[in-house]
Design a protein around this motif. Sequence first.
Motif, PDB file in Angstrom:
ATOM      1  N   GLU A  61       0.826  -1.207   0.000  1.00 13.84           N
ATOM      2  CA  GLU A  61       0.000   0.000   0.000  1.00 13.84           C
ATOM      3  C   GLU A  61       0.863   1.260   0.000  1.00 13.84           C
ATOM      4  OE1 GLU A  61      -2.608  -0.480   3.347  1.00 13.84           O
ATOM      5  OE2 GLU A  61      -3.706  -2.135   2.397  1.00 13.84           O
ATOM      6  N   THR A  73       2.332   1.698  -3.481  1.00 13.72           N
ATOM      7  CA  THR A  73       1.292   2.200  -4.385  1.00 13.72           C
ATOM      8  C   THR A  73       1.058   3.687  -4.158  1.00 13.72           C
ATOM      9  OG1 THR A  73       0.230   0.036  -4.398  1.00 13.72           O
ATOM     10  CG2 THR A  73      -1.110   1.903  -5.106  1.00 13.72           C
ATOM     11  N   ALA A  74       0.997   4.091  -2.886  1.00  9.29           N
ATOM     12  CA  ALA A  74       0.778   5.510  -2.577  1.00  9.29           C
ATOM     13  C   ALA A  74       1.947   6.367  -3.066  1.00  9.29           C
ATOM     14  CB  ALA A  74       0.575   5.684  -1.077  1.00  9.29           C
ATOM     15  N   ASN A  83       3.998   5.657  -5.551  1.00 15.65           N
ATOM     16  CA  ASN A  83       3.935   5.694  -7.017  1.00 15.65           C
ATOM     17  C   ASN A  83       2.865   6.676  -7.505  1.00 15.65           C
ATOM     18  OD1 ASN A  83       5.992   3.846  -7.275  1.00 15.65           O
ATOM     19  ND2 ASN A  83       4.609   2.084  -7.460  1.00 15.65           N
ATOM     20  N   ARG A  84       1.718   6.686  -6.850  1.00 19.06           N
ATOM     21  CA  ARG A  84       0.657   7.636  -7.240  1.00 19.06           C
ATOM     22  C   ARG A  84       1.092   9.067  -6.994  1.00 19.06           C
ATOM     23  NH1 ARG A  84      -4.574   4.462  -4.749  1.00 19.06           N
ATOM     24  NH2 ARG A  84      -4.654   2.832  -6.341  1.00 19.06           N
ATOM     25  N   LEU A  85       1.729   9.310  -5.855  1.00 17.47           N
ATOM     26  CA  LEU A  85       2.207  10.653  -5.540  1.00 17.47           C
ATOM     27  C   LEU A  85       3.266  11.087  -6.545  1.00 17.47           C
ATOM     28  CD1 LEU A  85       2.203  13.092  -3.640  1.00 17.47           C
ATOM     29  CD2 LEU A  85       3.887  11.883  -2.231  1.00 17.47           C
ATOM     30  N   THR A  86       4.179  10.204  -6.876  1.00 20.10           N
ATOM     31  CA  THR A  86       5.213  10.514  -7.863  1.00 20.10           C
ATOM     32  C   THR A  86       4.584  10.848  -9.209  1.00 20.10           C
ATOM     33  OG1 THR A  86       6.751   9.034  -6.740  1.00 20.10           O
ATOM     34  CG2 THR A  86       7.279   9.620  -8.996  1.00 20.10           C
ATOM     35  N   GLU A  87       3.617  10.050  -9.606  1.00 21.37           N
ATOM     36  CA  GLU A  87       2.922  10.297 -10.887  1.00 21.37           C
ATOM     37  C   GLU A  87       2.177  11.636 -10.840  1.00 21.37           C
ATOM     38  OE1 GLU A  87       2.174   9.584 -14.721  1.00 21.37           O
ATOM     39  OE2 GLU A  87       3.369   8.301 -13.419  1.00 21.37           O
ATOM     40  N   ALA A  88       1.549  11.954  -9.725  1.00 20.66           N
ATOM     41  CA  ALA A  88       0.830  13.229  -9.598  1.00 20.66           C
ATOM     42  C   ALA A  88       1.791  14.382  -9.674  1.00 20.66           C
ATOM     43  CB  ALA A  88       0.041  13.248  -8.303  1.00 20.66           C
ATOM     44  N   ASN A 115       2.875  14.874 -13.317  1.00 16.90           N
ATOM     45  CA  ASN A 115       1.808  15.457 -14.132  1.00 16.90           C
ATOM     46  C   ASN A 115       1.562  16.915 -13.799  1.00 16.90           C
ATOM     47  OD1 ASN A 115       1.423  13.048 -15.471  1.00 16.90           O
ATOM     48  ND2 ASN A 115      -0.216  12.370 -14.089  1.00 16.90           N
TER      49      ASN A 115
END
Length: 77
Positions: A61, A64-65, A67-72, A75
């Motif tokens: 988890e 995943t968090a 990776n999402r933060l890095t992607e955000a 972007n």
Amino acid sequence: MTDADITMLSRLVESSPVIVLVCLAFIVLLLRWHHRMEQRLEQKDEQIIRLHRENIQAMHEITTAVNRLTEALRNAR
């Protein structure tokens, strides 16, 4: 067991049956204690396995968090 061993045990039982009963009772108590210790170890093993699975899930988890933060953040640039 040899015949001599059997003869010796027979004489022991005949001469001191109380000692033999005490020894047998002690052996039974040791076996019961051993069985309880095995059960406790099995419970501890199950607990360790459960905690290990929870840790793996938590790490997944977190990954995943991150990776999402890095992607955000990528972007947002």
